[in-house]
Design an enzyme around this catalytic site. Structure first.
Site, PDB file in Angstrom:
ATOM      1  N   HIS A 147       0.861  -1.184   0.000  1.00 46.34           N
ATOM      2  CA  HIS A 147       0.000   0.000   0.000  1.00 46.34           C
ATOM      3  C   HIS A 147       0.897   1.233   0.000  1.00 46.34           C
ATOM      4  O   HIS A 147       1.718   1.406   0.902  1.00 46.34           O
ATOM      5  CB  HIS A 147      -0.912   0.000   1.225  1.00 46.34           C
ATOM      6  CG  HIS A 147      -1.776   1.220   1.329  1.00 46.34           C
ATOM      7  ND1 HIS A 147      -2.779   1.496   0.421  1.00 46.34           N
ATOM      8  CD2 HIS A 147      -1.778   2.250   2.208  1.00 46.34           C
ATOM      9  CE1 HIS A 147      -3.366   2.629   0.756  1.00 46.34           C
ATOM     10  NE2 HIS A 147      -2.775   3.108   1.829  1.00 46.34           N
ATOM     11  N   LYS A 168      -0.525  10.920   1.181  1.00 43.77           N
ATOM     12  CA  LYS A 168       0.384  10.393   0.145  1.00 43.77           C
ATOM     13  C   LYS A 168      -0.058  10.809  -1.250  1.00 43.77           C
ATOM     14  O   LYS A 168       0.756  11.285  -2.061  1.00 43.77           O
ATOM     15  CB  LYS A 168       0.441   8.852   0.242  1.00 43.77           C
ATOM     16  CG  LYS A 168       0.968   8.322   1.559  1.00 43.77           C
ATOM     17  CD  LYS A 168       1.092   6.816   1.549  1.00 43.77           C
ATOM     18  CE  LYS A 168      -0.243   6.106   1.398  1.00 43.77           C
ATOM     19  NZ  LYS A 168      -1.147   6.360   2.545  1.00 43.77           N
ATOM     20  N   ASP A 186      -1.861   3.971  -4.676  1.00 41.51           N
ATOM     21  CA  ASP A 186      -2.609   3.110  -3.756  1.00 41.51           C
ATOM     22  C   ASP A 186      -2.027   1.701  -3.635  1.00 41.51           C
ATOM     23  O   ASP A 186      -1.515   1.332  -2.591  1.00 41.51           O
ATOM     24  CB  ASP A 186      -4.087   3.046  -4.136  1.00 41.51           C
ATOM     25  CG  ASP A 186      -4.925   2.478  -2.995  1.00 41.51           C
ATOM     26  OD1 ASP A 186      -4.511   2.620  -1.835  1.00 41.51           O
ATOM     27  OD2 ASP A 186      -5.978   1.898  -3.275  1.00 41.51           O
ATOM     28  N   ARG A 253      17.848  15.006  12.707  1.00 47.68           N
ATOM     29  CA  ARG A 253      18.008  16.374  12.226  1.00 47.68           C
ATOM     30  C   ARG A 253      19.307  16.566  11.441  1.00 47.68           C
ATOM     31  O   ARG A 253      19.548  17.641  10.898  1.00 47.68           O
ATOM     32  CB  ARG A 253      17.968  17.360  13.403  1.00 47.68           C
ATOM     33  CG  ARG A 253      16.661  17.296  14.170  1.00 47.68           C
ATOM     34  CD  ARG A 253      16.628  18.280  15.314  1.00 47.68           C
ATOM     35  NE  ARG A 253      16.693  19.651  14.859  1.00 47.68           N
ATOM     36  CZ  ARG A 253      16.640  20.705  15.684  1.00 47.68           C
ATOM     37  NH1 ARG A 253      16.528  20.518  16.990  1.00 47.68           N
ATOM     38  NH2 ARG A 253      16.718  21.937  15.200  1.00 47.68           N
TER      39      ARG A 253
END
Length: 329
Positions: A147, A168, A186, A253
């Site tokens: 998916h 998405k 999808d 980060r």
């Protein structure tokens, strides 16, 4: 092994681009086109024709070139077909003659009575072998469905994953609007090629370039943005997990934490991008794609940053900067 049974008829009916066409036709044994091809190897039965059957790869497609064709005619001219009769007792899925070679009619009848399909191609032996090997590498590659949304950004295949509703499809739509290409939305089918790369495409090629946008419905990307906005398949070179921003979670980060995800035995780099209002995800994904291209060229931004920091510390400039700070604020 293929996810579904692959037959000789499937081989004949494959839809391939012109440069990969096999140009096959059936010249005998049509009732045996349902024979299953269970392995991806291709065999040339030269030794079998002489009567040597130790380790005979009978489950493979048997390929007849000029040498095998000439020897076959010699056997019939000498009325010495015992080895041929024995060969067909092993249960062969099909025979393929290259360069439009015509086998003896008696041989075709023997193949038909033994339940073996006989095919013919106009291609030369070497070219046909390469094309058939590529076809089998695709057909028999390990596969699974995921998916997510697969897009191509600056030439990098990126699989966007995350729970339903994280954005998405909307992110992929913005990327298409910015000139990038959609591969599948999808449901993405992935397959391992040669054990070192993962190719992705739509699980259903008829609807793979349609996109569901909540509140808008189903849209056809190819029709709206042109055929230049889509592609049929793409190697997955980066996986990006989109997730809702979690204030309690510590996110990377600097970029030193190089993570990967196992996809059918192949390690694919993966990064996690937190989602919250105000973040421009398409730009972040574009930057991730360009950074991945730099890594492929041998440049790592995080590693270069660390090296520069270490050099700065070694020069003593960091101490001067620290002790020279104004504490009046």
């Amino acid at each position: 092994m293929a996810d579904k049974v692959f037959t000789v008829l499937d081989l004949l009916e494959l839809e391939l681009p012109e440069h990969s066409q096999l140009h096959l036709k059936c010249i005998g044994g049509r009732t045996s086109l349902a024979n299953v091809i269970s392995v991806s190897e291709i065999n040339r039965p030269g030794l079998a024709l002489t009567g040597f059957y130790d380790s005979f790869a009978n489950g493979c497609v048997q390929l007849f070139g000029s040498a095998e064709g000439a020897y076959l005619k010699k056997l019939y001219a000498e009325n010495n077909i015992q080895s041929l009769t024995q060969m067909f007792q092993y249960g062969i899925p099909c025979l393929i003659f290259v360069k439009m070679l015509e086998p003896p009619k008696e041989f075709i009848k023997l193949a038909e009575s033994s339940g073996c399909a006989v095919l013919q191609t106009e291609l030369e032996l070497t070219e046909f072998t390469m094309r058939l090997s590529r076809v089998f590498a695709n057909v028999f590659a390990p596969k699974k469905t995921l998916h997510g949304v697969l897009v191509e950004v600056y030439g990098i295949g990126i699989l966007l994953t995350g729970h339903s509703g994280v954005g998405k499809s909307e992110c992929a739509l913005e990327l298409v609007e910015r000139g990038h290409r959609l591969v599948a939305d999808d449901i993405v089918e992935i397959r391992s090629v040669n054990g070192n790369s993962i190719l992705g495409q739509g699980a259903n090629t008829l609807i793979s370039h349609h996109m569901e946008i909540r509140g808008l419905g189903i849209i056809n990307i190819a029709q709206m943005y042109g055929v230049g906005s889509i592609r049929e398949q793409k190697e997955i070179q980066l996986v990006i997990r989109l997730e809702e921003w979690d204030n309690s979670k510590v996110y990377d980060r600097v970029g030193n934490n190089l993570e990967s995800v196992d996809m059918l035995g192949v390690k694919v780099p993966t990064i996690e991008i937190p989602v919250k209002p105000g973040r421009n995800l398409p730009i972040i994904i574009e930057a991730a794609a360009m950074n991945e291209r730099l890594k492929a060229r041998g440049y790592n931004s995080a590693r270069d940053f660390n090296q520069n920091i270490l050099k700065w510390i070694e020069t003593g400039e960091v101490q001067n900067a620290y002790y020279g700070m104004d504490d009046s604020y």
